[in-house]
Structures are given as C-alpha cells and as structure tokens.
Design a protein around this motif. Structure first.
Motif, PDB file in Angstrom:
ATOM      1  N   TYR A  35      55.165  23.155  24.829  1.00  0.00           N
ATOM      2  CA  TYR A  35      56.374  24.214  24.663  1.00  0.00           C
ATOM      3  C   TYR A  35      56.829  24.491  23.185  1.00  0.00           C
ATOM      4  O   TYR A  35      56.635  25.777  23.043  1.00  0.00           O
ATOM      5  CB  TYR A  35      57.578  23.378  25.244  1.00  0.00           C
ATOM      6  CG  TYR A  35      58.791  24.546  25.160  1.00  0.00           C
ATOM      7  CD1 TYR A  35      58.683  25.782  25.662  1.00  0.00           C
ATOM      8  CD2 TYR A  35      60.056  23.984  24.237  1.00  0.00           C
ATOM      9  CE1 TYR A  35      60.144  26.255  25.630  1.00  0.00           C
ATOM     10  CE2 TYR A  35      61.082  24.582  24.286  1.00  0.00           C
ATOM     11  CZ  TYR A  35      61.283  26.049  24.802  1.00  0.00           C
ATOM     12  OH  TYR A  35      62.295  26.655  24.887  1.00  0.00           O
ATOM     13  N   ASP A  70      56.287  35.405  27.630  1.00  0.00           N
ATOM     14  CA  ASP A  70      55.781  34.079  27.629  1.00  0.00           C
ATOM     15  C   ASP A  70      56.836  33.148  26.916  1.00  0.00           C
ATOM     16  O   ASP A  70      56.961  31.985  27.595  1.00  0.00           O
ATOM     17  CB  ASP A  70      54.630  33.989  26.601  1.00  0.00           C
ATOM     18  CG  ASP A  70      53.262  34.535  27.427  1.00  0.00           C
ATOM     19  OD1 ASP A  70      53.325  34.717  28.637  1.00  0.00           O
ATOM     20  OD2 ASP A  70      52.369  34.912  26.320  1.00  0.00           O
ATOM     21  N   THR A  74      58.292  30.318  29.581  1.00  0.00           N
ATOM     22  CA  THR A  74      58.255  28.746  29.300  1.00  0.00           C
ATOM     23  C   THR A  74      59.445  28.297  29.110  1.00  0.00           C
ATOM     24  O   THR A  74      59.710  27.041  29.476  1.00  0.00           O
ATOM     25  CB  THR A  74      57.206  28.511  28.408  1.00  0.00           C
ATOM     26  OG1 THR A  74      57.001  27.123  28.222  1.00  0.00           O
ATOM     27  CG2 THR A  74      57.708  29.094  26.648  1.00  0.00           C
ATOM     28  N   SER A  78      60.749  24.448  30.958  1.00  0.00           N
ATOM     29  CA  SER A  78      60.235  23.483  29.937  1.00  0.00           C
ATOM     30  C   SER A  78      61.353  22.590  29.449  1.00  0.00           C
ATOM     31  O   SER A  78      61.232  21.425  29.419  1.00  0.00           O
ATOM     32  CB  SER A  78      59.125  24.218  28.694  1.00  0.00           C
ATOM     33  OG  SER A  78      58.273  24.700  29.281  1.00  0.00           O
ATOM     34  N   LEU A 280      53.076  26.434  31.371  1.00  0.00           N
ATOM     35  CA  LEU A 280      52.415  26.215  30.080  1.00  0.00           C
ATOM     36  C   LEU A 280      51.355  26.703  29.623  1.00  0.00           C
ATOM     37  O   LEU A 280      50.995  27.124  28.441  1.00  0.00           O
ATOM     38  CB  LEU A 280      52.550  24.808  29.848  1.00  0.00           C
ATOM     39  CG  LEU A 280      54.086  24.010  29.738  1.00  0.00           C
ATOM     40  CD1 LEU A 280      53.831  22.316  29.765  1.00  0.00           C
ATOM     41  CD2 LEU A 280      54.811  24.470  28.762  1.00  0.00           C
ATOM     42  N   CYS A 283      51.284  30.724  28.510  1.00  0.00           N
ATOM     43  CA  CYS A 283      52.209  30.572  27.169  1.00  0.00           C
ATOM     44  C   CYS A 283      51.824  30.186  26.165  1.00  0.00           C
ATOM     45  O   CYS A 283      52.163  30.514  24.832  1.00  0.00           O
ATOM     46  CB  CYS A 283      53.659  30.090  27.714  1.00  0.00           C
ATOM     47  SG  CYS A 283      54.496  30.892  29.177  1.00  0.00           S
TER      48      CYS A 283
END
Length: 331
Positions: A35, A70, A74, A78, A280, A283
């Motif tokens: 991340y 993106d 995420t 995340s 994930l 991204c």
C-alpha cells in the motif's frame, strides 16, 4: 418470526475475514508495504506530470487520472485491512462501511473504464498519428474523464440504495472489508437476487470495456502488419505498458466475478486472496509500469537522480578542498 422482529440495529460492523489467518502480522506487513509503495509511486507520477508543462498532454493526463483512481481504489480498503491485521481494530461504523463500499466499487469500475479510454488514446496515436492532437486535445480528454467519472458514480449509487433499506440480522462481515457482497450477507434477505443484479451490471462493465480494448488492439495489429519494422518496434513499446496493466486488472476480476458465475468453485481463502490481489496488484503495478516504460517520465527521474548525485559529489569535493586548504594553511 418476521424479518422486522429478527433484525437488529447495526451501528458498527465486525470484520471477520481474517479470523482464520495463521500469520496475520506477516500478511499485514506485506499489505502495508504494498500500500505504501502504491500510494508513493502514484503520487510521484502525478507530481511529475503536474510539475512539467511538457507532460501536459492527453496521454499523460490519462496516466495522471489512472494514478488518482489507483490511490482511491487501494485507499478504500487497505487501511482497514492493515488496521485489522496490525492494530487489532476489527470494527467499522455503519456509515464508514457504506462509504468504503461505494469508493471500493467506484475504483473497480473506474479502473476498467480508464484502461478503455487509454486504449482509445493508443489506437488514435498509432492509427492517426498526424491527426492525434486534433482528435484528442487536453480539453476533450478532461471532458471525457469527467463523463467517465459521472457514469461510474451513477452505477455505484445503486449499491447503497439497495443495502440501506434492508434489515440486518448480523453485524459480522465475512470478508476483509466492506464490499457489496460482505454487507449484503449481513441482511435478513436472500442475497441471490441482488447478487445476480450486480453480476449483470459488473459483467456489462467488464465485458464492454474489455471488448472495447480488444477491438482497439485488433485495429492496431491490423495496422502494424502494414508498417515497417522500426514502426512496429515503436508501436509495440507503446502497447506493452497498457497491456501489462490490462492483464493485471482483468485476470483476477474475470476469475473472481465472471468465472464463478459459470461454475468455477473457489475456496473462501482463494476468493479473499483474489480480492486483495485485485486491489493491490493493479495499483502497485500501474505506476511502476508507466514510470519505467514512459520515456519522458523515465528521463525526468534520471535527471532528478543525476542532479542529486551531482550535488552530493560537489559537497564531497568541497569538503576535500576545505580540508586540503586547512592542511596547507597549517603548514
């Protein structure tokens, strides 16, 4: 007993998707690193494009838009997964859960539409190179981007409109964050009808965008056959970046959403892994692909590193010069 009597007033949801995980901290650290790298790389791409006026072109505006999508995609889930795995915070408020659900599904659909628009950009750039700047201006790209965002928000509004009126019989989410399937399974109704409706919409989005991308590639390949070898290499290099992003996005999406509707059986862990990878993976891959394969952005990065190296070497040489001067003075 009626649904109204069986229903409960849900103010918080309990995230239970990681309960069977044997090494939650290790998984949490991996998600945290992925991340952090994804957000950092996408922000870097945005800053490179904004700061350099030479990059204020249609293709780079689309790359910038992809980076924004993106980051949003995420960031929708995340932090929640990291909080559960590393901090033990496994609850989320009802309103925050609905917002997370909307933002997550907006990111999913936007990823598909942005890649389709980028395929159109590459198609025009290769087939009509001399008319490219007259067909795709910055203004037209911005208008097209606004339309894509508006259309996707229209699709996403269906989700809370469906879930909010339904009574809830449980406050425990089966999955790792708030997506539509997880929230719907906490209600007292049979979810199959709603799953089928969402599957139709999702299939339409994935099928429409994927077919559009494939048709763009077919047109480019037919044009490439008539081109010289040097032109083929240039065209291939421009398509590889986009093709990598398309594969990373559509492969887990097709397996998780489409194939399972046609009899492919996935275990709970496999479904969870595909879901996390679907968030994930793109991204994290997208910014590095466009950063490393786009000539202008790569050159800008090299200039920054060369400048830092030059400044560092100058400081070392200055220190050496001062030391030599001091030694001569002492003698």
């Amino acid at each position: 007993m009626s649904l109204q009597n069986a229903s409960i007033n849900v103010r918080h949801f309990i995230i239970g998707g990681f309960d069977t995980l044997s090494r939650p901290i290790a998984v949490g650290v991996v998600i945290l690193i992925a991340y952090f790298l994804a957000v950092l790389a996408n922000i870097a791409n945005i800053m490179f494009i904004i700061s350099d006026k030479r990059l204020h072109k249609p293709m780079y505006l689309l790359i910038c838009n992809l980076a924004v999508v993106d980051i949003m995609y995420t960031s929708s889930c995340s932090p929640t997964m990291i909080g559960v795995l590393l901090a033990g915070v496994n609850t989320i408020s009802y309103v925050a859960c609905l917002i997370q659900m909307c933002v997550f599904h907006l990111g999913t659909s936007m990823e598909s539409f942005v890649l389709a628009v980028m395929a159109l950009d590459r198609f025009i750039a290769i087939i009509y190179p001399f008319q490219y700047h007259s067909y795709l201006t910055n203004t037209r790209v911005l208008v097209l981007t606004f339309i894509v965002w508006f259309v996707n928000w229209f699709f996403v509004f269906y989700l809370p409109a469906t879930v909010v009126p339904l009574p809830h019989c449980s406050s425990r989410l089966r999955y790792t964050f708030c997506d539509f399937a997880a929230v719907l399974r906490t209600t007292c109704v049979n979810p199959d009808k709603y799953f089928n409706e969402v599957a139709i919409v999702t299939f339409f989005i994935l099928f429409f965008t994927f077919v559009f991308i494939c048709l763009s590639y077919c047109g480019i390949l037919l044009f490439v056959k008539l081109s010289s070898n040097n032109e083929k290499k240039k065209m291939g290099s421009t398509l590889v970046s986009h093709l990598i992003c398309v594969i990373v996005h559509y492969c887990p999406a097709f397996v998780r959403i489409i194939f399972t509707r046609f009899g492919v059986v996935l275990t709970f862990e496999e479904r969870q892994g595909l879901l996390i990878g679907a968030v994930l993976g793109p991204c994290l891959v997208n910014p590095f692909v466009y950063c490393l394969r786009t000539k202008e952005i790569k050159q800008k990065l090299l200039k920054i590193f060369k400048k830092k190296h030059y400044i560092h070497m100058n400081s070392i040489n200055r220190e050496k010069y001062i030391k030599c001067t001091n030694m001569q003075t002492s003698f």
